[in-house]
Design an enzyme around this catalytic site. Sequence first.
Site, PDB file in Angstrom:
ATOM      1  NE  ARG A 103      -3.894   0.535   1.827  1.00 16.47           N
ATOM      2  CZ  ARG A 103      -5.125   0.594   2.317  1.00 16.47           C
ATOM      3  NH1 ARG A 103      -5.383   1.294   3.400  1.00 16.47           N
ATOM      4  NH2 ARG A 103      -6.116  -0.041   1.724  1.00 16.47           N
ATOM      5  CG  HIS A 130      -8.209  -0.073  -3.009  1.00 10.38           C
ATOM      6  ND1 HIS A 130      -7.457  -1.175  -2.664  1.00 10.38           N
ATOM      7  CD2 HIS A 130      -8.904   0.262  -1.875  1.00 10.38           C
ATOM      8  CE1 HIS A 130      -7.682  -1.492  -1.395  1.00 10.38           C
ATOM      9  NE2 HIS A 130      -8.548  -0.630  -0.906  1.00 10.38           N
ATOM     10  CD  GLN A 133     -12.881  -2.131  -0.982  1.00 13.08           C
ATOM     11  OE1 GLN A 133     -12.109  -2.008  -0.051  1.00 13.08           O
ATOM     12  NE2 GLN A 133     -14.068  -2.704  -0.849  1.00 13.08           N
ATOM     13  CG  ASP A 225     -13.500   6.174  -1.445  1.00 12.43           C
ATOM     14  OD1 ASP A 225     -13.447   5.971  -0.218  1.00 12.43           O
ATOM     15  OD2 ASP A 225     -12.479   6.233  -2.165  1.00 12.43           O
ATOM     16  CB  CYS A 265     -13.871   1.000  -0.331  1.00 17.66           C
ATOM     17  SG  CYS A 265     -13.521   2.765  -0.291  1.00 17.66           S
ATOM     18  NE  ARG A 293     -10.201  -5.359   0.264  1.00 21.02           N
ATOM     19  CZ  ARG A 293      -9.482  -4.379   0.823  1.00 21.02           C
ATOM     20  NH1 ARG A 293     -10.091  -3.417   1.463  1.00 21.02           N
ATOM     21  NH2 ARG A 293      -8.163  -4.335   0.672  1.00 21.02           N
TER      22      ARG A 293
HETATM   23  N1  NVA Z   1      -9.917   6.594  -1.712  1.00 20.07           N
HETATM   24  C1  NVA Z   1      -9.595   6.143  -0.383  1.00 20.07           C
HETATM   25  C2  NVA Z   1      -9.829   4.664  -0.251  1.00 20.07           C
HETATM   26  C3  NVA Z   1      -9.564   4.122   1.133  1.00 20.07           C
HETATM   27  C4  NVA Z   1      -9.760   2.631   1.199  1.00 20.07           C
HETATM   28  C5  NVA Z   1      -8.136   6.491  -0.061  1.00 20.07           C
HETATM   29  O1  NVA Z   1      -7.277   6.318  -0.949  1.00 20.07           O
HETATM   30  O2  NVA Z   1      -7.866   6.946   1.049  1.00 20.07           O
HETATM   31  N1   CP Z   2     -11.208  -0.311   2.207  1.00 20.81           N
HETATM   32  C1   CP Z   2      -9.947  -0.322   2.696  1.00 20.81           C
HETATM   33  O1   CP Z   2      -8.979  -0.547   1.967  1.00 20.81           O
HETATM   34  O2   CP Z   2      -9.866  -0.102   4.039  1.00 20.81           O
HETATM   35  P1   CP Z   2      -8.539   0.150   4.887  1.00 20.81           P
HETATM   36  O3   CP Z   2      -7.990   1.476   4.467  1.00 20.81           O
HETATM   37  O4   CP Z   2      -8.985   0.113   6.311  1.00 20.81           O
HETATM   38  O5   CP Z   2      -7.563  -0.947   4.574  1.00 20.81           O
END
Ligand code: NVA
Ligand code: CP
Length: 309
Positions: A103, A130, A133, A225, A265, A293
């Site tokens: 990540r 992502h 997801q 989101d 998500c 997930r």
């Molecule tokens: N768009 C959000 C998704 C979190 C799972 C982010 O990147 O923070």
């Molecule tokens: N949806 C998702 O990726 O959640 P987290 O940021 O908690 O991993």
Amino acid sequence: MTSHCLSLEDLSKDDMLYLINLSQEIKQKLEKGEEYKPLKGAILGMIFEKSSTRTRLSFEVGMKRLGGDAVFLSTRDIQLGRGETIEDTARVISRYVDVVMIRTFEHSRIELFAKYSSVPVINALTDLLHPCQVLADLFTIREKLGSVEDVKVAYVGDGNNMANSWLIAAGVMGFDLSIATSKDCAINGFILNRAKDLAKNSGANIIVIEDPVEAVKGADVIYTDVWASMGQEEQREKKHVLLKPYQVNKELIKHAKDNFIFMHCLPAHRGEEVTADVIDSEHSVVWDEAENRMYAQLAVIMKLIGRDR
Ligand code: NVA
Ligand code: CP
């Protein structure tokens, strides 16, 4: 399926359907409490440059449930955070583990890591995409609605990594996708063009518009989101003004099909991108979505390291 999973573009439609079926099989076996350890001895390296609840837990717990193990690596602790190069980090970490998930921020960071890794690499969220997801989301849609091809998904909100991932998924799978966002939170042009190219083969009807009501009309799925993604905190106030008309609330959902499902998500901000009376309603499937997930990611890992046969 290629040797890494950095984008849903790395999958064909058949790969996606295969992974959805495998996710379902894993879920059924775990729910029945069967002795099922296809990942026995396998170790996942998990590199986090951003926070996480679901992604960390679903990968780590999932590995353990299927007989494997996982090592959590925060860039606050490893030398990558002190300037060791991505290339060297990839070369070294991939000597110890069987598969890596990352990540991170810029998508180019994971692409570079994958180039120098001798084991498969999975995208657990970048600023651009992502994919894990949306794969889990497609599994959830099939579970709830019976199909991932004959559905209309309406994504309402920020033109971010989730919107981009939905575009690629629709392009590959061929379902209808309407995205409603402000022209000042614009969708990545490169991703939109890729999705439209893919749609020529799959038959997906992909629309990006500004009117949320139009996007939601006749939708089977309404998805949203957060308005300010991780790493974009300085844009929070600006995005809140621009995206206010894109809140998923009782008024907006009237335009969807009667039996639509609401997805997110997570993490969610009640009163911002969604109201409590929608996310906590009978239309919402967000908790099953979060659980799924784990199964979807396990399916990806099993396929990538050849433990699915
Ligand atoms: N768009 C959000 C998704 C979190 C799972 C982010 O990147 O923070
Ligand atoms: N949806 C998702 O990726 O959640 P987290 O940021 O908690 O991993």
